[in-house]
Design an enzyme around this catalytic site. Structure first.
Site, PDB file in Angstrom:
ATOM      1  N   ARG A  24       0.832  -1.214   0.000  1.00  0.00           N
ATOM      2  CA  ARG A  24       0.000   0.000   0.000  1.00  0.00           C
ATOM      3  C   ARG A  24       0.866   1.264   0.000  1.00  0.00           C
ATOM      4  O   ARG A  24       0.885   2.011  -0.982  1.00  0.00           O
ATOM      5  CB  ARG A  24      -0.945  -0.033   1.221  1.00  0.00           C
ATOM      6  CG  ARG A  24      -2.070   0.987   1.175  1.00  0.00           C
ATOM      7  CD  ARG A  24      -1.673   2.390   1.579  1.00  0.00           C
ATOM      8  NE  ARG A  24      -1.101   2.461   2.917  1.00  0.00           N
ATOM      9  CZ  ARG A  24      -0.527   3.549   3.400  1.00  0.00           C
ATOM     10  NH1 ARG A  24      -0.432   4.644   2.657  1.00  0.00           N
ATOM     11  NH2 ARG A  24       0.008   3.560   4.610  1.00  0.00           N
ATOM     12  N   ASP A  25       1.613   1.498   1.063  1.00  0.00           N
ATOM     13  CA  ASP A  25       2.378   2.757   1.156  1.00  0.00           C
ATOM     14  C   ASP A  25       3.479   2.762   0.106  1.00  0.00           C
ATOM     15  O   ASP A  25       3.792   3.803  -0.486  1.00  0.00           O
ATOM     16  CB  ASP A  25       2.979   2.889   2.560  1.00  0.00           C
ATOM     17  CG  ASP A  25       3.174   4.339   2.988  1.00  0.00           C
ATOM     18  OD1 ASP A  25       3.154   5.219   2.124  1.00  0.00           O
ATOM     19  OD2 ASP A  25       3.359   4.584   4.197  1.00  0.00           O
ATOM     20  N   HIS A 217       4.992   4.547  12.734  1.00  0.00           N
ATOM     21  CA  HIS A 217       5.079   4.468  11.261  1.00  0.00           C
ATOM     22  C   HIS A 217       6.099   5.516  10.819  1.00  0.00           C
ATOM     23  O   HIS A 217       5.785   6.701  10.723  1.00  0.00           O
ATOM     24  CB  HIS A 217       3.680   4.761  10.713  1.00  0.00           C
ATOM     25  CG  HIS A 217       3.550   4.765   9.224  1.00  0.00           C
ATOM     26  ND1 HIS A 217       3.004   3.722   8.518  1.00  0.00           N
ATOM     27  CD2 HIS A 217       3.837   5.709   8.304  1.00  0.00           C
ATOM     28  CE1 HIS A 217       2.976   4.018   7.231  1.00  0.00           C
ATOM     29  NE2 HIS A 217       3.482   5.226   7.066  1.00  0.00           N
ATOM     30  N   HIS A 219       8.818   7.068   8.162  1.00  0.00           N
ATOM     31  CA  HIS A 219       9.467   7.171   6.860  1.00  0.00           C
ATOM     32  C   HIS A 219      10.931   7.520   7.136  1.00  0.00           C
ATOM     33  O   HIS A 219      11.261   8.096   8.181  1.00  0.00           O
ATOM     34  CB  HIS A 219       8.762   8.207   5.980  1.00  0.00           C
ATOM     35  CG  HIS A 219       7.443   7.695   5.474  1.00  0.00           C
ATOM     36  ND1 HIS A 219       7.276   7.202   4.204  1.00  0.00           N
ATOM     37  CD2 HIS A 219       6.241   7.552   6.083  1.00  0.00           C
ATOM     38  CE1 HIS A 219       6.025   6.789   4.057  1.00  0.00           C
ATOM     39  NE2 HIS A 219       5.367   6.992   5.182  1.00  0.00           N
ATOM     40  N   CYS A 250       4.260   9.306   0.092  1.00  0.00           N
ATOM     41  CA  CYS A 250       2.867   9.730   0.021  1.00  0.00           C
ATOM     42  C   CYS A 250       2.749  10.722  -1.122  1.00  0.00           C
ATOM     43  O   CYS A 250       3.450  11.730  -1.136  1.00  0.00           O
ATOM     44  CB  CYS A 250       2.405  10.367   1.334  1.00  0.00           C
ATOM     45  SG  CYS A 250       0.739  11.037   1.203  1.00  0.00           S
ATOM     46  N   ASN A 259       9.477   4.213   3.408  1.00  0.00           N
ATOM     47  CA  ASN A 259       9.281   3.838   4.806  1.00  0.00           C
ATOM     48  C   ASN A 259      10.537   3.162   5.350  1.00  0.00           C
ATOM     49  O   ASN A 259      11.390   2.705   4.583  1.00  0.00           O
ATOM     50  CB  ASN A 259       8.150   2.804   4.913  1.00  0.00           C
ATOM     51  CG  ASN A 259       6.788   3.376   4.600  1.00  0.00           C
ATOM     52  OD1 ASN A 259       6.437   3.554   3.456  1.00  0.00           O
ATOM     53  ND2 ASN A 259       6.041   3.673   5.628  1.00  0.00           N
TER      54      ASN A 259
HETATM   55  P1  HMG Z   1     -13.509  14.418  -2.225  1.00  0.00           P
HETATM   56  O1  HMG Z   1     -13.325  14.830  -3.625  1.00  0.00           O
HETATM   57  O2  HMG Z   1     -13.664  15.484  -1.180  1.00  0.00           O
HETATM   58  O3  HMG Z   1     -14.721  13.378  -2.131  1.00  0.00           O
HETATM   59  O4  HMG Z   1     -12.288  13.477  -1.841  1.00  0.00           O
HETATM   60  P2  HMG Z   1     -16.268  13.644  -1.963  1.00  0.00           P
HETATM   61  O5  HMG Z   1     -16.699  12.987  -0.700  1.00  0.00           O
HETATM   62  O6  HMG Z   1     -16.586  15.112  -2.150  1.00  0.00           O
HETATM   63  O7  HMG Z   1     -16.860  12.829  -3.209  1.00  0.00           O
HETATM   64  C1  HMG Z   1     -16.578  13.238  -4.550  1.00  0.00           C
HETATM   65  C2  HMG Z   1     -16.762  12.045  -5.490  1.00  0.00           C
HETATM   66  O8  HMG Z   1     -15.800  11.055  -5.171  1.00  0.00           O
HETATM   67  C3  HMG Z   1     -18.116  11.344  -5.365  1.00  0.00           C
HETATM   68  O9  HMG Z   1     -18.439  10.844  -6.663  1.00  0.00           O
HETATM   69  C4  HMG Z   1     -17.835  10.190  -4.471  1.00  0.00           C
HETATM   70  O10 HMG Z   1     -18.709   9.084  -4.642  1.00  0.00           O
HETATM   71  C5  HMG Z   1     -16.438   9.811  -4.905  1.00  0.00           C
HETATM   72  P3  HMG Z   1     -19.545  11.546  -7.573  1.00  0.00           P
HETATM   73  O11 HMG Z   1     -20.781  11.553  -6.744  1.00  0.00           O
HETATM   74  O12 HMG Z   1     -19.001  12.921  -7.810  1.00  0.00           O
HETATM   75  O13 HMG Z   1     -19.567  10.691  -8.796  1.00  0.00           O
HETATM   76  N1  HMG Z   1     -15.705   9.155  -3.805  1.00  0.00           N
HETATM   77  C6  HMG Z   1     -15.108   7.962  -3.899  1.00  0.00           C
HETATM   78  N2  HMG Z   1     -14.971   7.076  -4.915  1.00  0.00           N
HETATM   79  C7  HMG Z   1     -14.291   5.933  -4.645  1.00  0.00           C
HETATM   80  N3  HMG Z   1     -13.787   5.650  -3.422  1.00  0.00           N
HETATM   81  C8  HMG Z   1     -13.889   6.498  -2.396  1.00  0.00           C
HETATM   82  C9  HMG Z   1     -14.587   7.707  -2.622  1.00  0.00           C
HETATM   83  N4  HMG Z   1     -14.866   8.759  -1.821  1.00  0.00           N
HETATM   84  C10 HMG Z   1     -15.557   9.625  -2.554  1.00  0.00           C
HETATM   85  N5  HMG Z   1     -13.395   6.183  -1.200  1.00  0.00           N
HETATM   86  C11 HMG Z   1     -11.338  11.688  -0.522  1.00  0.00           C
HETATM   87  C12 HMG Z   1     -12.162  12.968  -0.511  1.00  0.00           C
HETATM   88  C13 HMG Z   1     -11.028  11.339   0.927  1.00  0.00           C
HETATM   89  C14 HMG Z   1     -12.140  10.588  -1.180  1.00  0.00           C
HETATM   90  C15 HMG Z   1     -10.033  11.962  -1.331  1.00  0.00           C
HETATM   91  O14 HMG Z   1      -9.404  13.068  -0.754  1.00  0.00           O
HETATM   92  C16 HMG Z   1      -9.090  10.794  -1.335  1.00  0.00           C
HETATM   93  O15 HMG Z   1      -9.363   9.762  -1.941  1.00  0.00           O
HETATM   94  N6  HMG Z   1      -7.925  10.922  -0.660  1.00  0.00           N
HETATM   95  C17 HMG Z   1      -6.962   9.827  -0.560  1.00  0.00           C
HETATM   96  C18 HMG Z   1      -5.572  10.350  -0.421  1.00  0.00           C
HETATM   97  C19 HMG Z   1      -4.617   9.207  -0.172  1.00  0.00           C
HETATM   98  O16 HMG Z   1      -4.947   8.036  -0.395  1.00  0.00           O
HETATM   99  N7  HMG Z   1      -3.398   9.530   0.302  1.00  0.00           N
HETATM  100  C20 HMG Z   1      -2.406   8.524   0.581  1.00  0.00           C
HETATM  101  C21 HMG Z   1      -2.714   7.723   1.814  1.00  0.00           C
HETATM  102  S1  HMG Z   1      -2.328   8.570   3.337  1.00  0.00           S
HETATM  103  C22 HMG Z   1      -0.642   8.194   3.610  1.00  0.00           C
HETATM  104  O17 HMG Z   1       0.021   7.680   2.751  1.00  0.00           O
HETATM  105  C23 HMG Z   1      -0.051   8.436   4.987  1.00  0.00           C
HETATM  106  C24 HMG Z   1       0.130   7.139   5.787  1.00  0.00           C
HETATM  107  O18 HMG Z   1       1.049   6.264   5.147  1.00  0.00           O
HETATM  108  C25 HMG Z   1       0.671   7.470   7.196  1.00  0.00           C
HETATM  109  C26 HMG Z   1       1.884   8.398   7.203  1.00  0.00           C
HETATM  110  O19 HMG Z   1       2.857   8.130   6.478  1.00  0.00           O
HETATM  111  O20 HMG Z   1       1.807   9.369   7.973  1.00  0.00           O
HETATM  112  C27 HMG Z   1      -1.194   6.391   5.979  1.00  0.00           C
HETATM  113 MG    MG Z   2       3.192   6.402   5.214  1.00  0.00          MG
END
Ligand code: HMG
Ligand code: MG
Length: 309
Positions: A24-25, A217, A219, A250, A259
């Protein structure tokens, strides 16, 4: 393949759970999109190498993370009912619906300790993220699903700089109050140092969160991940996140690199007599194979040292 000489160290837990985040990450940050069959094989190899838990993908918006847009196809190819838990990231109820439909039994939400990253990563303000998580966690818990919660930017933020430890622990407290069963404290951009780890763990304790509910966690952007992991273990943390071969980052935090490499952590733990259940040679072989798929060498020092042996 060479193994570290066993010389037990004092003050450490007898065993540690490595929470593997490579699929995933690691893969969310690759510029190439890895074929879904390769991802499935990567996960199968990690399970065979003894990783006790493997975070496999994210049910986020596919436009936000195209590298993981094949989440449904991937979980179809792997054994979700086997003994190894295979959690997925879920940001909201839409993600939970997709995960439930796919038969997923473990999820992780990902909160931000800062306003800037909440906006960039979740398209929500710091406070608004909790209204997105609240029904997601409640429904998951009602369905009998454990919910891990990340607290990102816990040690520093690329836009805001320093992040007060009380602010981080306060976000963690709110996530636990929503029903999160485990918190993973995320050094998203790898800037933390061991004293900072200690202060942060103290702040979580002061907020009533027991150490056995915490994971870390790290990096490795600034080369601190292994020292920080050791510090956390000396304070009683027994779940450490790591990524096979040191893959990771990320896409919404440009300064986030790989990581903590699982192999580097395993080498250190086995040398100190801490059990992990991981077969180091099998893991190194897996990372060498994955590096070939990605067309570049693994950044893990242990993979570099042992990969040709
Ligand atoms: P948004 O645009 O604000 O979503 O995104 P919304 O709620 O306004 O919805 C807009 C449209 O998106 C809608 O569709 C929803 O159905 C659809 P429409 O009605 O317009 O056709 N939608 C989705 N479709 C599929 N799957 C979903 C989903 N949600 C809404 N889950 C959202 C908000 C949170 C979805 C967006 O910002 C997003 O996907 N962000 C993900 C970012 C991400 O994955 N970042 C990497 C992971 S975090 C990380 O790596 C850190 C970590 O490792 C820890 C660390 O290192 O600290 C974990
Ligand atoms: Mg991470």
């Amino acid at each position: 393949m060479r193994q570290p000489q066993l010389e037990p160290a004092a003050g450490l837990p007898s065993d540690v759970t490595i929470y593997e985040v490579g699929p995933r990450d690691g893969l969310q940050n690759e510029s190439v999109i890895v074929p879904v069959e390769v991802k499935a094989e990567f996960i199968a190899r990690l399970i065979t190498a003894g990783l006790p838990i493997v975070e496999v993908t994210s049910f986020v918006h596919p436009r936000w993370v195209p590298q993981l847009a094949d989440a449904e196809q991937l979980v179809d190819l792997i054994d979700l009912d086997g003994p190894t838990p295979l959690p997925v990231l879920v940001p909201n109820e839409r993600g939970l619906d997709r995960a439930l439909e796919a038969g997923v039994a473990h999820i992780a939400i990902f909160g931000s300790a800062t306003e800037s990253f909440a906006r960039r990563n979740l398209n929500r303000g710091l406070d608004d993220q909790f209204s997105m998580f609240e029904p997601t966690v409640a429904r998951a818990r009602a369905a009998g699903i454990d919910v891990r919660a990340y607290v990102s930017m816990a040690f520093g933020d690329p836009w805001e700089g320093d992040v007060p430890v009380d602010q981080v622990a306060g976000v963690g407290r709110r996530l636990v109050d929503l029903g999160a069963t485990q918190l993973s404290i995320g050094d998203t951009i790898g800037v933390g140092t061991p004293g900072h780890v200690t202060r942060l763990l103290e702040a979580f304790a002061a907020n009533g969160i027991p150490v056995d509910q915490l994971a870390v966690h790290f990096h490795d952007t600034y080369g601190q991940a292994l020292s920080n992991a050791l510090t956390a273990m000396l304070h009683g943390v027994t779940t450490i996140d790591a990524s096979a071969g040191g893959l990771g980052g990320c896409p919404y935090a440009e300064t986030a690199t790989g990581n903590l490499a699982t192999e580097d952590l395993v080498w250190q733990l086995h040398g100190m007599g801490v059990e992990t259940g991981v077969d180091l040679p099998a893991l190194v072989e897996t990372s060498v194979w994955m590096a070939e798929q990605l067309g570049r060498p693994s950044p893990s020092r242990v993979v570099q040292a042992l990969g040709g042996t």
